[in-house]
Design an enzyme around this catalytic site. Structure first.
Site, PDB file in Angstrom:
ATOM      1  NE  ARG A  68       8.548   4.174  11.968  1.00  0.00           N
ATOM      2  CZ  ARG A  68       9.842   4.534  12.046  1.00  0.00           C
ATOM      3  NH1 ARG A  68      10.604   4.487  10.964  1.00  0.00           N
ATOM      4  NH2 ARG A  68      10.356   4.944  13.191  1.00  0.00           N
ATOM      5  CE1 TYR A 121      -5.705   2.929  -9.023  1.00  0.00           C
ATOM      6  CE2 TYR A 121      -3.715   3.522  -7.813  1.00  0.00           C
ATOM      7  CZ  TYR A 121      -5.086   3.389  -7.867  1.00  0.00           C
ATOM      8  OH  TYR A 121      -5.845   3.702  -6.775  1.00  0.00           O
ATOM      9  CG  ASP A 193       0.787  -2.699 -10.366  1.00  0.00           C
ATOM     10  OD1 ASP A 193       0.270  -3.743  -9.906  1.00  0.00           O
ATOM     11  OD2 ASP A 193       0.328  -1.562 -10.144  1.00  0.00           O
ATOM     12  CE  LYS A 218      -7.320  -1.888  -6.397  1.00  0.00           C
ATOM     13  NZ  LYS A 218      -6.255  -1.160  -5.699  1.00  0.00           N
TER      14      LYS A 218
END
Length: 402
Positions: A68, A121, A193, A218
């Protein structure tokens, strides 16, 4: 923005081109004895003694303490993407929304003001519409194509400007250099982004943007087989964001980190083919009698084509088009395609297609859809690596079927 770096790979890493960075940008990370790096598939790592354990537990972003906090596999991917984006470092998250949400929640608090675009988005839009206001953050949604409107929306409380360019789904652009020039003198952080463009086609940090985020699901991954996010920024900002990241726990698995590393290796090659395919297909679709309109920044008909040529070196995989005949015609067109797959996402090896109005209807109000220019006959394509002649044939048959 044209790539003017020298072609030689001798000397400093700053001279390497993107095609070299994706292969060698992680060469300083970890064991160099294997050509293909191992997967560090471990949740936790061994300490040699109590002092070593204290050092591991108290060092931000330690890569061999607890996954983590960090992981050697993740370090390799982060090194490459940071090099591509021109930032000091990068952090990996379990998804693109993990990257966006973690960044926003790290940098904003109650009483702060965020400026975002009217087009984002849809999950990002929900973060701004629903979650952040519940936490006391005021959000102003501003038309992204008008930098003057964004500047007029600035306040003393403005701490962050969130950008996405090209924006989903109609490929509206934001002038990154202009926004950065108005934000930095005021001490306002900017986030872009860069998912739709990829760092191959656009480098927001070079235009003055502080933080660059990606849905690595993506183009960076490129094969529709993983979910990941990346946050690219300075070391100081990375430590600040990482402190929130380990609380929120948007952790990328080591296996997905390794798959992402493998995908990034071919990013330059894939994007070159995708850029060529998309531009040729967009121009062909614009001439087709069954198409009302095509939205693609690489076309001279795009209202912001000049801006696209200034801040992008390629125009990416996504094309939006309005077909003739309304909602039902768009549905028939999408259903008639054989090579293009009806599925969400973009930037991968396969061409994907969605009937935009049908997909967005379950998550956006009619008013929000109108504001985003999502008309009933709008279709979004995410072009892949198929031969362009086969794509044209597939689209011609489907368009003639409506």
């Amino acid at each position: 923005m044209k790539d003017t770096r020298p072609a030689t790979v001798h000397g400093s890493r700053a001279e390497w081109r993107d095609e070299t960075l994706v292969l060698h940008g992680d060469s300083a990370q970890g064991d160099s004895s294997s050509v293909v790096p191992p997967i560090y598939y471990s949740a936790t790592f061994r300490a040699t003694d109590a002092a070593d354990f204290v050092e591991m537990a108290s060092t931000p972003r330690h890569s061999t303490y607890y996954t983590r906090y960090g992981n050697p596999t993740h370090d390799r991917v982060a090194a490459i993407v940071a090099e591509l984006e021109g930032t000091e470092t990068a952090l990996l998250t379990g998804s693109g929304m993990g990257a966006i949400s973690t960044t926003a929640l790290s940098l904003l608090k109650a009483g702060d003001h965020l400026i975002a675009q009217t087009r984002h988005y849809m999950a990002t839009a929900k973060l701004f519409d629903e979650l952040l206001p519940r936490l006391g953050v005021e959000v102003s949604l501003v038309e992204q194509s008008d930098a003057d409107l964004i500047e007029a929306s600035l306040r003393a409380e403005t701490k962050l400007i969130m950008l996405e360019t090209p924006a989903n789904p109609t490929l509206v652009l934001t002038d990154l250099r202009r926004i950065a020039s108005m934000a930095r003198p005021r001490g306002i952080l900017t986030v872009a982004d860069n998912t739709f463009a990829s760092p191959i086609n656009q480098k927001p940090h070079a235009l003055g943007i502080d933080i660059v985020v990606h849905s690595a699901t993506k183009a960076l991954g490129g094969h529709h087989d993983l979910m990941a996010g990346v946050i690219c920024c300075s070391n100081a900002l990375a430590e600040r964001i990482w402190a929130t990241h380990i609380i929120l726990g948007s952790v990328l698995s080591p296996m997905d980190g390794w798959l992402l590393l493998r995908g990034v290796r071919t990013l330059s090659l894939r994007m070159a083919r995708i850029n060529d395919n998309a531009l040729e297909l967009a121009a062909w679709l614009e001439r087709h009698p069954m198409v009302e309109r095509v939205y693609y920044p690489g076309l001279s008909s795009h209202p912001q084509h000049d801006l696209a040529t200034r801040q992008m070196t390629g125009f990416g995989p996504v094309i939006a088009l309005a077909v003739r005949g309304g909602f039902e015609a768009a549905s028939r067109f999408v259903a008639s395609l054989s090579l293009a797959i009806q599925a969400v996402s973009l930037g991968g090896v396969h061409t994907l297609v969605v009937h935009t109005a049908a997909m967005w209807a379950g998550t956006m109000t009619e008013s929000q859809m109108r504001d985003a220019n999502i008309v009933p006959n709008l279709v979004r394509l995410a072009v892949g690596l198929e031969h362009i002649d086969d794509l044209k044939r597939d689209f011609d048959v489907a368009l003639n079927a409506i």
